[in-house]
Scaffold this active site. Sequence first.
Site, PDB file in Angstrom:
ATOM      1  N   ASP A  51      -7.390  -5.363   4.657  1.00 42.26           N
ATOM      2  CA  ASP A  51      -7.162  -6.371   3.633  1.00 42.26           C
ATOM      3  C   ASP A  51      -8.379  -7.269   3.560  1.00 42.26           C
ATOM      4  O   ASP A  51      -9.141  -7.342   4.511  1.00 42.26           O
ATOM      5  CB  ASP A  51      -6.001  -7.275   4.082  1.00 42.26           C
ATOM      6  CG  ASP A  51      -4.703  -6.802   3.526  1.00 42.26           C
ATOM      7  OD1 ASP A  51      -4.741  -5.971   2.618  1.00 42.26           O
ATOM      8  OD2 ASP A  51      -3.661  -7.272   4.012  1.00 42.26           O
ATOM      9  N   ASP A  83       0.187  -7.236   5.063  1.00 42.09           N
ATOM     10  CA  ASP A  83       1.072  -8.350   5.365  1.00 42.09           C
ATOM     11  C   ASP A  83       2.330  -8.354   4.494  1.00 42.09           C
ATOM     12  O   ASP A  83       3.367  -8.785   4.928  1.00 42.09           O
ATOM     13  CB  ASP A  83       0.328  -9.693   5.248  1.00 42.09           C
ATOM     14  CG  ASP A  83      -0.536  -9.759   4.013  1.00 42.09           C
ATOM     15  OD1 ASP A  83      -0.261  -8.992   3.074  1.00 42.09           O
ATOM     16  OD2 ASP A  83      -1.477 -10.563   3.988  1.00 42.09           O
ATOM     17  N   ASP A  85       3.577  -3.500   1.718  1.00 45.21           N
ATOM     18  CA  ASP A  85       2.637  -2.776   2.559  1.00 45.21           C
ATOM     19  C   ASP A  85       3.349  -1.884   3.561  1.00 45.21           C
ATOM     20  O   ASP A  85       2.742  -0.992   4.132  1.00 45.21           O
ATOM     21  CB  ASP A  85       1.751  -3.758   3.335  1.00 45.21           C
ATOM     22  CG  ASP A  85       0.766  -4.450   2.434  1.00 45.21           C
ATOM     23  OD1 ASP A  85       0.456  -3.881   1.375  1.00 45.21           O
ATOM     24  OD2 ASP A  85       0.314  -5.555   2.769  1.00 45.21           O
TER      25      ASP A  85
END
Lengths: 1038, 251
Positions: free
Chosen positions: A390, A731, A735
């Site tokens: 990310d 998060d 996901d």
Amino acid sequence: MGEKTPRIYSVELNGAKDMEQTDKGDDKKYRSLRENCLELGKNHHKEELRKEVDLDDHKLSNKELENKYHTNIITGLSSTQAAELLARDGPNTLSPPKETPEIIKFLKQMVGGFSILLWVGAILCWIAYGIQYSNDKSSSVDNVYLGTVLALVVILTGIFAYYQEAKSTNIIASFSKMSPQQALVIRDSEKKIIPAEKLVVGDIVEIKGGDQIPADIRLLFAQGCKVDNSSLTGESEPQPRSCEFTHNNPLETKNIGFYSTTCLEGTATGMVINTGDRTIIGQIASLASGVGNEKTPIATEIEHFVHIVAGVAVSIGVLFFIIAVSMKYHVLDSIIFLIGIIVANVPEGLLATVTVTLSLTAKRMAKKNCLVKNLEAVETLGSTSIICSDKTGTLTQNRMTVAHLWFDNQIFVADTSEDHSKQTFDQSSGTWASLSKIIALCNRAEFRPGQESVPIMKRVVVGDASETALLKFSEVVLGDVMDIRKRNHKVAEIPFNSTNKFQLSIHETDNTTDKRFLMVMKGAPEKVLEKCSTIMVNGQEQPLDKSTAEAFHTAYMELGGLGERVLGFCHLYLPADKFPETYSFDVDTMNFPMSNLCFVGLLSMIDPPRSTVPDAVTKCRNAGIKVIMVTGDHPITAKAIAKSVGIISANSETVEDIAKRLHIPVEQVNKQDAKAAVVTGMELKDMSVDQLDEVLTSYSEIVFARTSPQQKLIIVEGCQRQDAVVAVTGDGVNDSPALKKADIGIAMGIAGSDAAKNTADMVLLDDNFASIVTGVEEGRLIFDNLKKTIAYTLTKNIAELCPFLIYIIIGIPLPIGTITILFIDLGTDIVPSIALAYEKAESDIMNRKPRHKKKDRLVNKQLALYSYLHIGLMQSLGAFLVYFTVYAQEGFRPSILINLRVEWEQDSVNNLEDSYGQEWTHYQRKYLEWTGYTAYFVGIMVQQIADLIIRKTRRNSIFQQGLFRNKVIWVAIASQIIIALILSYGLGSVTALNFTMLQPQYWFVAVPHAILIWVYDEVRKLFIRLYPGSWWDKNMYY
Amino acid sequence: MTKKDKKSFNQSLAEWKLFIYNPTKGEFLGRTAKSWGLILLFYLVFYGFLATLFTFTMWVMLQTLNDEVPKYRDQISSPGLMVFPKPVSALEYSFSMSDPQSYKGYIEDLKKFLKPYALEAQKNLIDCTGGILFEQKGPVYKACQFPVTLLEECSGVSDPSFGYSSGHPCVLVKMNRIIGLKPQGNPRIDCSVSKVGYLQPLVAVQLGLGASSAPKEATVECKIVDSPNLKNHDDRDKFLGRVAFKITMHA
């Protein structure tokens, strides 16, 4: 949206543009979610999901809703109705992922690995006794005893492994415990606060800013309500909510709020339409559990190793069973030999040791902020070859920070590190004085009180991200901003809104000689510039001519090109004659000038990379790990951050960069020239599987921007098709499928949702990418060290096995008993094999390629051969020497021992002659045999000390590694010796254990052999180092 | 699923074939001929070295031994007792007085056992009268004679059936040999059923079971007594300084 957005990233503070985009363009995104879900889910999920997607509650009028759910918007449900519905639908909670029942987990430990072999051994023991007993009622119970010991060994190691596993699961269980949520509900015409899990469909709930939405609700009334749907859709912008039906897709329409998303501001009343697992989030969470969990690489390796050892054990066992039978041994005796061979071959303690080693590393990693849920994931991280990371929060600090300033026709760089305490750019200019005043005054954000002792950058601020950044920036530069604001009293204010795209305030100044009001404004640079006719340069106002406008645009483009959010600042001193002190400003009629202002400067902000990240990315690159950025953010910002952290290295270009440099269309660029690629979610959508594979293989530096969390799954699958071990950070709830699909899913400990934490294998407590890298390092180290542990443990198996083979073939009294073997495997050898886990790396493990899943095995041919046929054999010779010494010095020379077995073991022979004609009773011989066991045991133990020392390294000399650096090794050696001493001298009188008090000099007989082992291994390593790649290296390096 | 399994099976079969012989690389079992040669040579040299080393260390170890006396005797500090004839099963004698076949085995065993004790066989041993213990300094050691006549009725001289035919069966009790053992005190073997007297180092037990027709049973336990350094009781060793046997005689 692509053609609409200029090349510069939008300049919104609380922009509505993004929301429009979401509404318009991203229908596809949701479809992809649906498609993914369908792909992932099993068939019965399909139906369920379709039913959900066909949800039409958002289209219904309030009246129709009331009818559908038999409720009343004003009075709510009655308590009895609610109770009935609760009984029907169950509580409003996500059912936890289906866990394997504890008993199954336990039983798995009981039959996994070598346990089956040992169970077979134990059962054979009991069968042997059964046969013996039916022939002769007075037969000895030795076999029952051995069988029981074997069963106990399996059960105890099983319990131990189960306990270890449970302990590491518990860490997480306590970690992810959610605090009970409350909901404000209208029932029986009364407002009540009830636990959210008691909610049922038809309940009328009220929510306000800061609340988590307690269920899927259809909004009936909303005022300024905005929700954060990022955990569901990955969009970080707040989404407005109203009670109007705006979109056919229930996921898009504004009048539905989703379970577990957060209401950021405003208030709303809604009707519960779905609870618990039937909510959108619930369905995604249950789909994640449908994604098959990949077997961890270390589990595969251990299975491979178990197969090798079990294969060796069974084949040698069967071979010698046949030999024994054809040598006219009694079948019953042959069975007993078989058991002995199995026990000797199986490293009983090893799997428990591996578990301990892994959990030690897990503990070490937890200290470095990597919380490991699944012990085996410790090693997976080490074999990772691709990390899909990310951006926000992981690579960046997750807070807007002022990065650049532009005034006096010059760009200044601000310090963006985590703990910047002072800004070092030139602050002497008069322009800066004005600019800093605007920054401080035209800002609504405030520090939460009572934080005077907290460092500025860590203080909690009430306000949005940009304003927070500005507040902290000015607090650092100017000092007490609150005091400045107090001294410059605010008389009027227009807050930011998306139509104006600016924010304005008017202040009395603290300048006692100058009674003019100061009007300050900030906003989208082009909007601000429109309103200006002059520009301040070096503290002097100058007319805004073409060249200065040009300079402004260049600076604006440049800062925008860095992916930064740019704001323009201007001010105007209102003339005192027109605006006397008593003047009353009215923000609605705008009774003050809105043109001919003075432009002061630009300021740009970015969520800056964490300072540890560039270093960590370089480490990854050196370690042969590809770092792929996957973000929902804009491509330009993503690329800028990727460049600044080194995911896109300084000298590599994308196809677009090359096109721009050479001034040719993108299509004409030779794709081979580009090392890097920035792929947007829209492009990804149109890619076929092959195209994605091509992108993943042909570019070494890839950034995926504007991707939805669902596309992460596609990317992960693409990487896995390249045989890569993929680590994924995430998060959001969405996901979870990607986290589950990844070889190792890493959830963010701070920003992560519970669903993500639940599915992940690892939780990053500080959300910091650099922690992943330390995890990789630990994972690689543990792989190396497990190799050493296994090599150490396998070695003595040969020394334990040879006695049985020699015993069967040449009929000497048995050199070592089965129980004694267990005392080595589960006694003296346990601490040393754990101690090897503390060994430091031999060389920089972060400078080599990740291991190949299929080629670099934990236990390879070289390791097995070197342990079994080299060191193992030398060890056997040493131990036999001790054995023969004891027998010879007691009267039985080696020559007489051969073929002595039958007489030796006969009960009725109580006058067996030795080489000197002395006569031995049966028990005296038995006692001598036990002394032999003890001697052989001590022989192995002494040589295992040498084995332990040589296993410290695989390539380097022990002296390069440092003999005393790993203190635990010495603790282990001491433990070996102490356990052996206790067994011989302490428990020597306990007959059942088959140990005797060994004369002290026998402890030293095997020492020369131990030294020989050390010397031999040093020679091996020396040749490996001298002739890398040679025949020796290939055959002797494990 | 089955299709997939089949494929993987065929694949693995092909892999195995390739492993056994890979014509492209000229590999047999994963190694080329040269590689096999090298590895075999290596193991030949390595194991040759280990064998030599082991032989050498064993030779060194054997040099520590004395030809006459074992280095340690800690494991046999006290002698065991053994009975002759050797019973077939667990120290139980069973025979019938009237049936010579039933005790023929015992008699032959006894005769065989007593052969070395015959006068001719003991000719070159010294005659130590009075059974007094004495120490020899070597280098030539002489053993004392043990006249078989000491066994009287059980010597087989006067009664070739060792009393079995007359209902007075003989069982010889012998103390195990331990080099360098010097009994302290005045050891003798004491048998609890019938005491025939102490004979060194052989004891004959003759049981007067009589010639009546009824089956008779006797359990005999012999012990070394009156010597403080000769143990006669050990929980685990039933033969340490003692022996127990049972005789069943039918008419």
